[in-house]
Motif scaffolding. Structure first.
Motif, PDB file in Angstrom:
ATOM      1  N   ILE A 190       3.681  14.253   2.091  1.00 49.09           N
ATOM      2  CA  ILE A 190       4.617  13.183   2.458  1.00 49.09           C
ATOM      3  C   ILE A 190       3.845  11.994   3.005  1.00 49.09           C
ATOM      4  CG2 ILE A 190       6.541  12.547   3.952  1.00 49.09           C
ATOM      5  CD1 ILE A 190       7.402  15.479   3.906  1.00 49.09           C
ATOM      6  N   ALA A 191       2.844  12.267   3.849  1.00 54.53           N
ATOM      7  CA  ALA A 191       2.042  11.185   4.440  1.00 54.53           C
ATOM      8  C   ALA A 191       1.299  10.413   3.351  1.00 54.53           C
ATOM      9  CB  ALA A 191       1.052  11.763   5.445  1.00 54.53           C
ATOM     10  N   ARG A 192       0.753  11.140   2.367  1.00 54.19           N
ATOM     11  CA  ARG A 192       0.058  10.452   1.266  1.00 54.19           C
ATOM     12  C   ARG A 192       1.030   9.603   0.464  1.00 54.19           C
ATOM     13  NH1 ARG A 192      -2.464  15.548   0.565  1.00 54.19           N
ATOM     14  NH2 ARG A 192      -1.139  15.953  -1.260  1.00 54.19           N
ATOM     15  N   ALA A 193       2.245  10.107   0.243  1.00 52.02           N
ATOM     16  CA  ALA A 193       3.237   9.366  -0.539  1.00 52.02           C
ATOM     17  C   ALA A 193       3.670   8.089   0.165  1.00 52.02           C
ATOM     18  CB  ALA A 193       4.449  10.250  -0.820  1.00 52.02           C
ATOM     19  N   LEU A 194       3.696   8.124   1.490  1.00 51.15           N
ATOM     20  CA  LEU A 194       4.125   6.953   2.265  1.00 51.15           C
ATOM     21  C   LEU A 194       2.961   6.129   2.787  1.00 51.15           C
ATOM     22  CD1 LEU A 194       7.074   8.547   4.290  1.00 51.15           C
ATOM     23  CD2 LEU A 194       7.192   7.210   2.186  1.00 51.15           C
ATOM     24  N   ASN A 195       1.742   6.619   2.527  1.00 49.24           N
ATOM     25  CA  ASN A 195       0.526   5.927   2.950  1.00 49.24           C
ATOM     26  C   ASN A 195       0.500   5.722   4.461  1.00 49.24           C
ATOM     27  OD1 ASN A 195      -1.986   4.741   2.345  1.00 49.24           O
ATOM     28  ND2 ASN A 195      -1.113   2.683   2.412  1.00 49.24           N
ATOM     29  N   VAL A 196       0.820   6.788   5.192  1.00 49.24           N
ATOM     30  CA  VAL A 196       0.789   6.740   6.655  1.00 49.24           C
ATOM     31  C   VAL A 196       0.006   7.939   7.171  1.00 49.24           C
ATOM     32  CG1 VAL A 196       2.983   5.516   6.844  1.00 49.24           C
ATOM     33  CG2 VAL A 196       2.967   8.013   6.883  1.00 49.24           C
ATOM     34  N   ASN A 197      -0.325   7.895   8.453  1.00 47.90           N
ATOM     35  CA  ASN A 197      -1.024   9.003   9.089  1.00 47.90           C
ATOM     36  C   ASN A 197      -0.105  10.211   9.182  1.00 47.90           C
ATOM     37  OD1 ASN A 197      -2.041  10.686  11.426  1.00 47.90           O
ATOM     38  ND2 ASN A 197      -3.684   9.165  11.290  1.00 47.90           N
ATOM     39  N   VAL A 198      -0.645  11.401   8.972  1.00 46.97           N
ATOM     40  CA  VAL A 198       0.170  12.615   9.007  1.00 46.97           C
ATOM     41  C   VAL A 198       0.798  12.823  10.382  1.00 46.97           C
ATOM     42  CG1 VAL A 198      -1.729  14.166   9.635  1.00 46.97           C
ATOM     43  CG2 VAL A 198       0.221  15.049   8.328  1.00 46.97           C
ATOM     44  N   ASP A 199       0.157  12.313  11.443  1.00 46.35           N
ATOM     45  CA  ASP A 199       0.735  12.442  12.783  1.00 46.35           C
ATOM     46  C   ASP A 199       2.077  11.727  12.888  1.00 46.35           C
ATOM     47  OD1 ASP A 199      -1.348  13.988  13.680  1.00 46.35           O
ATOM     48  OD2 ASP A 199      -2.481  12.301  14.520  1.00 46.35           O
TER      49      ASP A 199
ATOM     50  N   LYS B 192       8.005  12.017  13.293  1.00 45.39           N
ATOM     51  CA  LYS B 192       9.332  11.784  12.731  1.00 45.39           C
ATOM     52  C   LYS B 192      10.059  13.098  12.472  1.00 45.39           C
ATOM     53  CE  LYS B 192       8.435   7.239  10.702  1.00 45.39           C
ATOM     54  NZ  LYS B 192       8.376   6.412   9.478  1.00 45.39           N
ATOM     55  N   ARG B 193       9.304  14.150  12.124  1.00 43.69           N
ATOM     56  CA  ARG B 193       9.917  15.459  11.923  1.00 43.69           C
ATOM     57  C   ARG B 193      10.545  15.950  13.231  1.00 43.69           C
ATOM     58  NH1 ARG B 193       9.432  19.512   8.419  1.00 43.69           N
ATOM     59  NH2 ARG B 193       7.700  18.539   7.297  1.00 43.69           N
ATOM     60  N   ASN B 194       9.875  15.687  14.359  1.00 45.61           N
ATOM     61  CA  ASN B 194      10.346  16.150  15.664  1.00 45.61           C
ATOM     62  C   ASN B 194      11.136  15.074  16.410  1.00 45.61           C
ATOM     63  OD1 ASN B 194       8.985  18.630  15.287  1.00 45.61           O
ATOM     64  ND2 ASN B 194       7.062  17.698  15.979  1.00 45.61           N
ATOM     65  N   LEU B 195      11.610  14.081  15.680  1.00 46.00           N
ATOM     66  CA  LEU B 195      12.221  12.899  16.274  1.00 46.00           C
ATOM     67  C   LEU B 195      13.354  13.225  17.242  1.00 46.00           C
ATOM     68  CD1 LEU B 195      12.362   9.695  16.078  1.00 46.00           C
ATOM     69  CD2 LEU B 195      14.258  10.086  14.502  1.00 46.00           C
ATOM     70  N   LEU B 196      14.226  14.167  16.880  1.00 43.61           N
ATOM     71  CA  LEU B 196      15.445  14.398  17.647  1.00 43.61           C
ATOM     72  C   LEU B 196      15.332  15.547  18.647  1.00 43.61           C
ATOM     73  CD1 LEU B 196      18.167  13.793  14.899  1.00 43.61           C
ATOM     74  CD2 LEU B 196      17.195  12.197  16.554  1.00 43.61           C
ATOM     75  N   LYS B 197      14.134  16.064  18.823  1.00 49.12           N
ATOM     76  CA  LYS B 197      13.960  17.076  19.863  1.00 49.12           C
ATOM     77  C   LYS B 197      14.138  16.418  21.228  1.00 49.12           C
ATOM     78  CE  LYS B 197      11.016  20.444  17.503  1.00 49.12           C
ATOM     79  NZ  LYS B 197       9.721  21.177  17.538  1.00 49.12           N
ATOM     80  N   GLY B 198      15.041  16.976  22.022  1.00 50.20           N
ATOM     81  CA  GLY B 198      15.324  16.397  23.335  1.00 50.20           C
ATOM     82  C   GLY B 198      16.333  15.269  23.302  1.00 50.20           C
ATOM     83  N   ILE B 199      16.865  14.945  22.118  1.00 47.96           N
ATOM     84  CA  ILE B 199      17.890  13.910  21.970  1.00 47.96           C
ATOM     85  C   ILE B 199      19.228  14.594  21.732  1.00 47.96           C
ATOM     86  CG2 ILE B 199      18.662  11.913  20.642  1.00 47.96           C
ATOM     87  CD1 ILE B 199      16.107  11.383  22.191  1.00 47.96           C
ATOM     88  N   CYS B 200      20.242  14.239  22.507  1.00 44.71           N
ATOM     89  CA  CYS B 200      21.530  14.910  22.356  1.00 44.71           C
ATOM     90  C   CYS B 200      22.201  14.498  21.043  1.00 44.71           C
ATOM     91  CB  CYS B 200      22.437  14.628  23.557  1.00 44.71           C
ATOM     92  SG  CYS B 200      23.051  12.946  23.670  1.00 44.71           S
TER      93      CYS B 200
ATOM     94  N   GLY C 230       0.814  -1.209   0.000  1.00 46.14           N
ATOM     95  CA  GLY C 230       0.000   0.000   0.000  1.00 46.14           C
ATOM     96  C   GLY C 230       0.844   1.254   0.000  1.00 46.14           C
ATOM     97  N   GLN C 231       1.975   1.245   0.718  1.00 48.68           N
ATOM     98  CA  GLN C 231       2.869   2.399   0.735  1.00 48.68           C
ATOM     99  C   GLN C 231       3.497   2.632  -0.635  1.00 48.68           C
ATOM    100  OE1 GLN C 231       5.523   1.316   3.934  1.00 48.68           O
ATOM    101  NE2 GLN C 231       4.377   2.511   5.439  1.00 48.68           N
ATOM    102  N   ILE C 232       3.890   1.547  -1.279  1.00 45.79           N
ATOM    103  CA  ILE C 232       4.483   1.679  -2.619  1.00 45.79           C
ATOM    104  C   ILE C 232       3.458   2.232  -3.601  1.00 45.79           C
ATOM    105  CG2 ILE C 232       5.412   0.362  -4.571  1.00 45.79           C
ATOM    106  CD1 ILE C 232       6.711  -1.501  -2.510  1.00 45.79           C
ATOM    107  N   ALA C 233       2.235   1.702  -3.539  1.00 40.99           N
ATOM    108  CA  ALA C 233       1.177   2.173  -4.447  1.00 40.99           C
ATOM    109  C   ALA C 233       0.873   3.652  -4.216  1.00 40.99           C
ATOM    110  CB  ALA C 233      -0.077   1.325  -4.254  1.00 40.99           C
ATOM    111  N   ALA C 234       0.806   4.054  -2.945  1.00 39.21           N
ATOM    112  CA  ALA C 234       0.514   5.456  -2.626  1.00 39.21           C
ATOM    113  C   ALA C 234       1.643   6.365  -3.078  1.00 39.21           C
ATOM    114  CB  ALA C 234       0.283   5.604  -1.128  1.00 39.21           C
ATOM    115  N   SER C 235       2.894   5.920  -2.897  1.00 41.07           N
ATOM    116  CA  SER C 235       4.048   6.718  -3.295  1.00 41.07           C
ATOM    117  C   SER C 235       4.084   6.913  -4.806  1.00 41.07           C
ATOM    118  CB  SER C 235       5.338   6.042  -2.824  1.00 41.07           C
ATOM    119  OG  SER C 235       6.470   6.750  -3.266  1.00 41.07           O
TER     120      SER C 235
END
Length: 294
Positions: free
Chosen positions: A129-138, A143-151, A40-45
């Protein structure tokens, strides 16, 4: 001085647009695969941005004008379902016996994070991006904020590791120095699951939590926490001891394997082992095969 051997090209210089009808699949895409998340992700992308990575084909020596599909079965299957009749392909120069996917390192979550940031700088929205990867926008926003608070040291240590998204949420509970220790333990044990990270967090002394980030403790006494901390420290010391001995042990192993391989080049030794110690000969042959493969 030996002359350097020329590098053999793995692909033709240019891609080629090939009719899909002229491409032979190496295996049939099963109906259950078409129902999978990956499909499904490949098809959406493909629907959203088209094919980014061209399929890989090789000329079929048994059928002139036809090609064997080495990599990209799902991509081509999606195109067929969409009624597409041609596809741009990379043309390999040799028909390798192994699948190309085995040589591909799947993208790690920190690399995804960086790609999402780069896409944002180019003006691509989280929704697209979410539509291209067939995932929820959340998920894209997380993932955009993944490294906040990570040294930064931890981000570097885990840059190519397949760490679950929720594991970073657990690491954020810790101060930077404890984050680094946790990341080193994960790498040393080759364990990146959320449950393992939670166990490290649970064994963390109170003064090593980030302010206001200590998780509530239910059903665990202070004595149990102290014991977990002691066990974690002991395990960490053992792992570091193994790391210090690894280089020397690995060298000994390489030398021993090379000696066994040279030993089996002697026909008299092989005949003797085959006659009186066939079980040992079998094990020596396995070692020699590993040595040659390396």
């Amino acid at each position: 001085m030996k002359r350097a051997q020329p590098v053999v090209r793995a692909f033709e210089d240019a891609t080629m647009r090939i009719p899909i009808a002229d491409i032979n699949f190496l295996y049939e895409v099963q109906p259950q695969i078409r129902k999978s998340v990956k499909y499904g992700q490949i098809a959406a992308s493909i629907k959203e941005v088209g094919i980014i990575e061209p399929p890989v084909v090789v000329p079929d020596p048994a059928q002139r004008g036809r090609y064997r599909l080495l990599d990209g079965h799902l991509r081509v299957d999606v195109l067929i379902a969409d009624g597409v009749t041609e596809v741009v392909c990379l043309v390999a120069t040799e028909d390798e016996a192994f699948t190309y996917n085995r040589r591909v390192s799947r993208i790690a979550v920190i690399q995804e994070h960086k790609m999402i940031l780069q896409a944002g700088k180019r003006g691509v929205s989280d929704e697209r991006i979410a539509r291209a990867l067939n995932v929820n926008v959340d998920i894209i926003r997380r993932k955009r904020n993944l490294l906040k608070g990570i040294c930064p040291e931890v981000a570097e240590l885990l840059r190519d590791k397949h760490v679950p998204l929720n594991a970073f949420g657990e690491l954020r509970r810790l101060k930077s120095i404890r984050q680094i220790v946790a990341a080193e333990m994960m790498i040393a044990m080759n364990r990146y699951s959320v449950s393992y990270v939670k166990s490290i967090v649970a064994a963390t002394p109170p003064d090593q939590f980030a302010e206001g980030r200590r998780p509530p403790v239910r059903g665990v006494t202070n004595e149990q926490l102290d014991l977990m901390a002691e066990e974690t420290e002991r395990l960490d010391q053992e792992v570091r001891g193994i790391e210090q001995r690894y280089g020397e042990d690995h060298l000994d192993l390489v030398l021993a394997a090379a000696y066994v391989a040279n030993l089996l080049d002697n026909a008299r030794v092989v005949r003797h082992l085959a006659q009186f110690h066939s079980d040992i000969l079998g094990e020596f042959q396995k070692i020699a095969e590993i040595q040659k493969a390396a």
